[in-house]
Scaffold this motif. Structure first.
Motif, PDB file in Angstrom:
ATOM      1  N   ARG A  74     -25.603  -3.318   0.445  1.00 29.60           N
ATOM      2  CA  ARG A  74     -26.410  -3.695   1.601  1.00 29.60           C
ATOM      3  C   ARG A  74     -26.681  -2.488   2.498  1.00 29.60           C
ATOM      4  O   ARG A  74     -25.797  -1.671   2.724  1.00 29.60           O
ATOM      5  CB  ARG A  74     -25.683  -4.793   2.389  1.00 29.60           C
ATOM      6  N   GLU A  75     -27.901  -2.384   2.994  1.00 31.78           N
ATOM      7  CA  GLU A  75     -28.278  -1.287   3.876  1.00 31.78           C
ATOM      8  C   GLU A  75     -28.698  -1.845   5.239  1.00 31.78           C
ATOM      9  O   GLU A  75     -29.622  -2.648   5.304  1.00 31.78           O
ATOM     10  CB  GLU A  75     -29.435  -0.492   3.278  1.00 31.78           C
ATOM     11  N   PRO A  76     -28.034  -1.449   6.319  1.00 30.61           N
ATOM     12  CA  PRO A  76     -28.443  -1.915   7.653  1.00 30.61           C
ATOM     13  C   PRO A  76     -29.773  -1.286   8.065  1.00 30.61           C
ATOM     14  O   PRO A  76     -29.886  -0.067   8.201  1.00 30.61           O
ATOM     15  CB  PRO A  76     -27.297  -1.448   8.560  1.00 30.61           C
ATOM     16  N   MET A  77     -30.802  -2.111   8.249  1.00 27.56           N
ATOM     17  CA  MET A  77     -32.145  -1.607   8.505  1.00 27.56           C
ATOM     18  C   MET A  77     -32.217  -0.810   9.809  1.00 27.56           C
ATOM     19  O   MET A  77     -32.973   0.140   9.930  1.00 27.56           O
ATOM     20  CB  MET A  77     -33.150  -2.765   8.542  1.00 27.56           C
ATOM     21  N   ARG A  78     -31.399  -1.183  10.800  1.00 32.99           N
ATOM     22  CA  ARG A  78     -31.466  -0.492  12.093  1.00 32.99           C
ATOM     23  C   ARG A  78     -31.177   1.001  11.936  1.00 32.99           C
ATOM     24  O   ARG A  78     -31.750   1.833  12.639  1.00 32.99           O
ATOM     25  CB  ARG A  78     -30.481  -1.128  13.081  1.00 32.99           C
ATOM     26  N   GLU A  79     -30.274   1.351  10.997  1.00 35.80           N
ATOM     27  CA  GLU A  79     -29.941   2.759  10.803  1.00 35.80           C
ATOM     28  C   GLU A  79     -31.116   3.533  10.236  1.00 35.80           C
ATOM     29  O   GLU A  79     -31.286   4.726  10.525  1.00 35.80           O
ATOM     30  CB  GLU A  79     -28.717   2.898   9.892  1.00 35.80           C
ATOM     31  N   ARG A  80     -31.945   2.865   9.431  1.00 44.63           N
ATOM     32  CA  ARG A  80     -33.107   3.527   8.858  1.00 44.63           C
ATOM     33  C   ARG A  80     -34.108   3.933   9.936  1.00 44.63           C
ATOM     34  O   ARG A  80     -34.947   4.805   9.718  1.00 44.63           O
ATOM     35  CB  ARG A  80     -33.781   2.615   7.839  1.00 44.63           C
ATOM     36  N   PHE A  81     -34.028   3.291  11.106  1.00 47.45           N
ATOM     37  CA  PHE A  81     -34.921   3.645  12.216  1.00 47.45           C
ATOM     38  C   PHE A  81     -34.181   4.368  13.334  1.00 47.45           C
ATOM     39  O   PHE A  81     -34.643   4.445  14.462  1.00 47.45           O
ATOM     40  CB  PHE A  81     -35.630   2.393  12.738  1.00 47.45           C
ATOM     41  N   GLY A  82     -33.016   4.904  13.007  1.00 51.58           N
ATOM     42  CA  GLY A  82     -32.322   5.788  13.933  1.00 51.58           C
ATOM     43  C   GLY A  82     -31.438   5.118  14.959  1.00 51.58           C
ATOM     44  O   GLY A  82     -30.920   5.794  15.861  1.00 51.58           O
ATOM     45  N   PHE A  83     -31.239   3.807  14.856  1.00 53.15           N
ATOM     46  CA  PHE A  83     -30.396   3.099  15.829  1.00 53.15           C
ATOM     47  C   PHE A  83     -28.938   3.138  15.347  1.00 53.15           C
ATOM     48  O   PHE A  83     -28.488   2.264  14.599  1.00 53.15           O
ATOM     49  CB  PHE A  83     -30.865   1.654  16.007  1.00 53.15           C
ATOM     50  N   VAL A  84     -28.245   4.175  15.763  1.00 46.33           N
ATOM     51  CA  VAL A  84     -26.849   4.367  15.361  1.00 46.33           C
ATOM     52  C   VAL A  84     -25.989   4.589  16.605  1.00 46.33           C
ATOM     53  O   VAL A  84     -26.499   4.823  17.701  1.00 46.33           O
ATOM     54  CB  VAL A  84     -26.708   5.576  14.406  1.00 46.33           C
ATOM     55  N   ARG A  85     -24.688   4.508  16.391  1.00 46.13           N
ATOM     56  CA  ARG A  85     -23.742   4.700  17.486  1.00 46.13           C
ATOM     57  C   ARG A  85     -23.838   6.127  18.045  1.00 46.13           C
ATOM     58  O   ARG A  85     -23.932   7.100  17.293  1.00 46.13           O
ATOM     59  CB  ARG A  85     -22.329   4.438  16.966  1.00 46.13           C
ATOM     60  N   LYS A  86     -23.804   6.241  19.364  1.00 43.98           N
ATOM     61  CA  LYS A  86     -23.857   7.553  20.002  1.00 43.98           C
ATOM     62  C   LYS A  86     -22.540   8.296  19.790  1.00 43.98           C
ATOM     63  O   LYS A  86     -21.463   7.715  19.910  1.00 43.98           O
ATOM     64  CB  LYS A  86     -24.141   7.411  21.496  1.00 43.98           C
ATOM     65  N   GLN A  87     -22.660   9.577  19.492  1.00 40.84           N
ATOM     66  CA  GLN A  87     -21.482  10.425  19.336  1.00 40.84           C
ATOM     67  C   GLN A  87     -21.089  11.018  20.691  1.00 40.84           C
ATOM     68  O   GLN A  87     -21.952  11.464  21.459  1.00 40.84           O
ATOM     69  CB  GLN A  87     -21.768  11.554  18.345  1.00 40.84           C
ATOM     70  N   MET A  88     -19.807  11.011  20.987  1.00 39.42           N
ATOM     71  CA  MET A  88     -19.321  11.523  22.267  1.00 39.42           C
ATOM     72  C   MET A  88     -19.306  13.052  22.306  1.00 39.42           C
ATOM     73  O   MET A  88     -19.307  13.656  23.375  1.00 39.42           O
ATOM     74  CB  MET A  88     -17.910  10.998  22.541  1.00 39.42           C
ATOM     75  N   ALA A  89     -19.282  13.684  21.125  1.00 38.37           N
ATOM     76  CA  ALA A  89     -19.264  15.146  21.048  1.00 38.37           C
ATOM     77  C   ALA A  89     -20.297  15.591  20.020  1.00 38.37           C
ATOM     78  O   ALA A  89     -20.694  14.804  19.143  1.00 38.37           O
ATOM     79  CB  ALA A  89     -17.870  15.632  20.652  1.00 38.37           C
ATOM     80  N   PRO A  90     -20.773  16.826  20.105  1.00 37.07           N
ATOM     81  CA  PRO A  90     -21.709  17.332  19.094  1.00 37.07           C
ATOM     82  C   PRO A  90     -21.132  17.182  17.686  1.00 37.07           C
ATOM     83  O   PRO A  90     -19.929  17.318  17.477  1.00 37.07           O
ATOM     84  CB  PRO A  90     -21.879  18.807  19.481  1.00 37.07           C
ATOM     85  N   SER A  91     -21.999  16.898  16.748  1.00 37.03           N
ATOM     86  CA  SER A  91     -21.538  16.621  15.386  1.00 37.03           C
ATOM     87  C   SER A  91     -22.043  17.657  14.395  1.00 37.03           C
ATOM     88  O   SER A  91     -23.005  18.387  14.656  1.00 37.03           O
ATOM     89  CB  SER A  91     -22.012  15.230  14.942  1.00 37.03           C
TER      90      SER A  91
END
Length: 417
Positions: free
Chosen positions: A32-49
């Motif tokens: 299964r692929e979460p569609m929201r991630e395909r459009f960039g809706f991901v959890r914000k990172q607290m530090a540079p990655s």
């Protein structure tokens, strides 16, 4: 200009992509692929990655090897990994767990990639092998984020295709801070496409340094192992290859009646399709995933599980590597070579041309293009232990002599972390 045309066409195709991702969202959890991630809706990172991108299983395994080495030196690194396929995702999730953050790769639309990068805050993007997206690279270039192509490969056919869109190709190549090529020929092609020579480095192929895990049970199919049956394996097969492999096995059975075949389709959605094909040939078979079907007498084992290919290679006496009878370009021959298995391949090996060339030069691999030639080679090797073992030892020696790319790659990446 070409990038703008590309983006316009991508926007027109976006509704079709949505339908595809909605369809995939109804698949079993492991695919299964979460569609929201395909459009960039991901959890914000607290530090540079540190952002790694890998397409599928092969690239993910190479990325995993690099990441494990980086985390060994500095466990505090904040690493985000994107993959394109569920099989790639499974390799990262199973292999690295909570030590990294995994997302499916965002689609190549300007708004999407901006949203994604704002949330993950990359200080470097490391792309595995050759996955070039114009808007990704343009956005990274605008944001001043270094882009590195690791374990970079470029076949002559691919280079010719990129040259047909010269201005777009030069724009993409200009975004790279560093290209770590697997060989001198690959490096030369990247330079020809527009990468500055001083930004390229030949580091070798990381896949020679990978430690391949044998997941699952101690034995892939204990009934055959206990019975010492002669076994050959057709690994990572594609549509158009399975029929040839089954025809070859029918010919093998005429000369070695107790010979066994393991066939492992490349993509899980084809497992049932290949099962029906086996039934149409009236050959007896078991499924790796269904222990109630296991019998020592079956002629074929359908490898319908994921992450167990190395176990299948270990069981086999001879290995045919798929994706090579059709114009896919072949799959990873280092896996069976590392286990000392003699290798058979079709002639379509442009994705692994250099590796296959080394193996063939050392007498560790043979080419066979149709059912007659495949069956002839399989019968010969199964009936000649001395030749079979000699080829396997040569294959293993090629792998051992080619180590070192992983260390070179890790060292080249450290200044960007």
């Amino acid at each position: 200009m070409l990038r703008l045309i590309y983006t316009f066409v991508y926007y027109l195709c976006a509704p079709l992509l949505c339908f595809r991702w909605v369809y995939k969202s109804f698949k079993p959890p492991q695919y299964r692929e979460p569609m929201r991630e395909r459009f960039g809706f991901v959890r914000k990172q607290m530090a540079p990655s540190i952002w790694f991108h890998a397409v599928s299983m092969g690239e993910s395994n190479a990325a995993k090897a690099i990441i494990e080495n980086l985390l060994k030196d500095d466990p505090s690194l904040n690493i985000v990994v994107t993959t394109t396929t569920p099989t790639g995702a499974r390799q990262i999730i199973d292999g690295l767990g909570e030590r990294v953050t995994h997302h499916y790769s965002p689609c190549d639309l300007p708004g999407t990639i901006k949203r994604f990068t704002r949330r993950i805050r990359p200080k470097v993007l490391i792309i595995m092998e050759t996955e070039l997206w114009p808007n990704w690279l343009n956005q990274m270039d605008k944001a001043g984020v270094p882009v590195i192509l690791a374990n970079a490969r470029m076949s002559e056919n691919s280079a010719k295709k990129y040259l047909k869109v010269g201005s777009l190709s030069r724009e993409m190549m200009g975004a790279f801070y560093l290209v770590l090529a697997v060989g001198e020929d690959d490096r030369a092609r990247f330079v020809r496409l527009g990468v500055s020579p001083e930004k390229t480095l030949v580091t070798g192929n990381i896949k020679f340094d990978q430690t391949f895990e044998e997941n699952g049970r101690p034995s892939y199919y204990p009934l055959w192992q206990e019975n010492s049956a002669p076994v050959w394996l057709a690994a990572s097969t594609h549509r158009g290859e399975d029929e040839i492999i089954l025809q070859a096995h029918e010919k093998v059975l005429k000369q070695i009646p107790d010979a066994k075949l393991v066939i492992v389709p490349r993509h899980p959605e084809r497992f049932n399709e290949v099962a029906k094909l086996i039934e149409s040939h009236k050959l007896s078979y078991a499924r790796r995933s269904e222990e109630n079907t296991w019998q020592v007498s079956v002629q074929i084992l359908l490898g319908d599980t994921m992450g167990e290919l190395m176990m299948a290679y270990k069981l086999a006496d001879v290995a045919f590597v798929g994706g090579s009878l059709v114009s896919i370009g072949g799959h990873n021959m280092i896996e069976p070579a590392s286990l000392g298995k003699p290798i058979i391949s079709g002639s379509h090996v442009h994705n692994f041309k250099e590796i296959f060339g080394q193996l063939k030069l050392k007498g560790a691999a043979l080419t066979a293009d149709n059912a007659d030639s495949i069956s002839s080679v399989v019968v010969r090797l199964l009936g000649n232990p001395e030749e079979r073992i000699g080829m396997g030892l040569s294959a293993k020696a090629v792998v051992e002599q080619s180590h070192g790319a992983l260390d070179k790659t890790v060292e080249a990446l450290k200044p960007f972390l």
